[in-house]
Design a protein around this motif. Structure first.
Motif, short mmCIF file in Angstrom:
data_model
loop_
_atom_site.label_atom_id
_atom_site.label_comp_id
_atom_site.label_asym_id
_atom_site.label_seq_id
_atom_site.Cartn_x
_atom_site.Cartn_y
_atom_site.Cartn_z
N TRP A 19 -131.77 -15.79 -75.56
CA TRP A 19 -130.37 -15.65 -75.18
C TRP A 19 -129.48 -15.65 -76.42
CZ3 TRP A 19 -128.93 -14.37 -70.38
CH2 TRP A 19 -129.86 -14.54 -69.37
N LEU A 20 -128.52 -14.74 -76.44
CA LEU A 20 -127.57 -14.64 -77.54
C LEU A 20 -126.17 -14.88 -77.00
CD1 LEU A 20 -128.98 -11.38 -79.12
CD2 LEU A 20 -129.40 -13.72 -79.87
N ARG A 21 -125.42 -15.70 -77.71
CA ARG A 21 -124.05 -15.99 -77.30
C ARG A 21 -123.09 -15.07 -78.04
NH1 ARG A 21 -122.57 -22.00 -76.75
NH2 ARG A 21 -124.25 -21.69 -75.28
N GLY A 27 -116.69 -23.31 -79.68
CA GLY A 27 -117.57 -24.46 -79.51
C GLY A 27 -117.46 -25.10 -78.14
N ALA A 28 -116.50 -24.65 -77.33
CA ALA A 28 -116.29 -25.23 -76.00
C ALA A 28 -117.27 -24.67 -74.97
CB ALA A 28 -114.85 -24.98 -75.55
N ASN A 29 -118.20 -23.81 -75.39
CA ASN A 29 -119.22 -23.27 -74.48
C ASN A 29 -118.57 -22.50 -73.33
OD1 ASN A 29 -121.92 -22.89 -73.94
ND2 ASN A 29 -122.01 -24.60 -72.51
N ASN A 30 -117.61 -21.64 -73.67
CA ASN A 30 -116.86 -20.94 -72.63
C ASN A 30 -116.99 -19.42 -72.73
OD1 ASN A 30 -115.44 -20.56 -74.96
ND2 ASN A 30 -113.46 -21.15 -74.14
N CYS A 31 -118.20 -18.94 -72.77
CA CYS A 31 -118.40 -17.52 -72.93
C CYS A 31 -119.62 -17.06 -72.15
CB CYS A 31 -118.57 -17.21 -74.42
SG CYS A 31 -117.92 -15.58 -74.87
N VAL A 32 -120.08 -15.87 -72.44
CA VAL A 32 -121.28 -15.35 -71.81
C VAL A 32 -122.41 -15.26 -72.81
CG1 VAL A 32 -120.01 -14.02 -70.09
CG2 VAL A 32 -120.64 -12.94 -72.23
N GLU A 33 -123.62 -15.22 -72.29
CA GLU A 33 -124.81 -15.04 -73.10
C GLU A 33 -125.56 -13.84 -72.55
OE1 GLU A 33 -125.95 -19.55 -74.37
OE2 GLU A 33 -126.53 -18.90 -72.37
N THR A 34 -126.25 -13.12 -73.42
CA THR A 34 -127.03 -11.98 -73.00
C THR A 34 -128.46 -12.11 -73.50
OG1 THR A 34 -126.46 -10.68 -74.96
CG2 THR A 34 -125.03 -10.43 -73.03
N LYS A 52 -121.85 -21.72 -69.58
CA LYS A 52 -121.65 -23.06 -69.03
C LYS A 52 -122.70 -23.41 -67.98
CE LYS A 52 -117.39 -22.30 -67.72
NZ LYS A 52 -117.22 -20.92 -68.08
N ALA A 53 -123.41 -22.39 -67.47
CA ALA A 53 -124.40 -22.62 -66.42
C ALA A 53 -125.70 -21.90 -66.76
CB ALA A 53 -123.84 -22.12 -65.08
#
Length: 74
Positions: A19-21, A27-34, A52-53
């Motif tokens: 997984w790549l962010r 740093g708030a972990n508020n994005c998507v990963e692919t 976040k999930a």
């Protein structure tokens, strides 16, 4: 050959995916990963999940669908 599902639980089916962010993520972990699965029935698709999930579902896109989505967002 049946079409792959549109969503799939991340934890079992994409367990070994890398997984790549997004570089825009804070740093708030508020994005998507692919991730791009390389083996099995999901090979060649793009998986997208909420950072976040990470154990939640992932959306699956064909390369062409993802390109169309990005072009639409731009």
């Amino acid at each position: 050959m049946p079409a792959p599902p549109r969503t799939i639980p991340s934890s079992p089916a994409l367990r070994d995916a890398r997984w790549l962010r997004s570089s825009y993520s804070t740093g708030a972990n508020n994005c998507v990963e692919t991730a791009r699965p390389t083996t099995g029935a999901l090979a060649g698709l793009l998986a997208v999940r909420d950072s976040k999930a990470p154990d939640g579902p992932a959306l699956l896109f064909s390369p062409g669908s993802w390109t169309e989505f990005l072009n639409g967002v731009r």
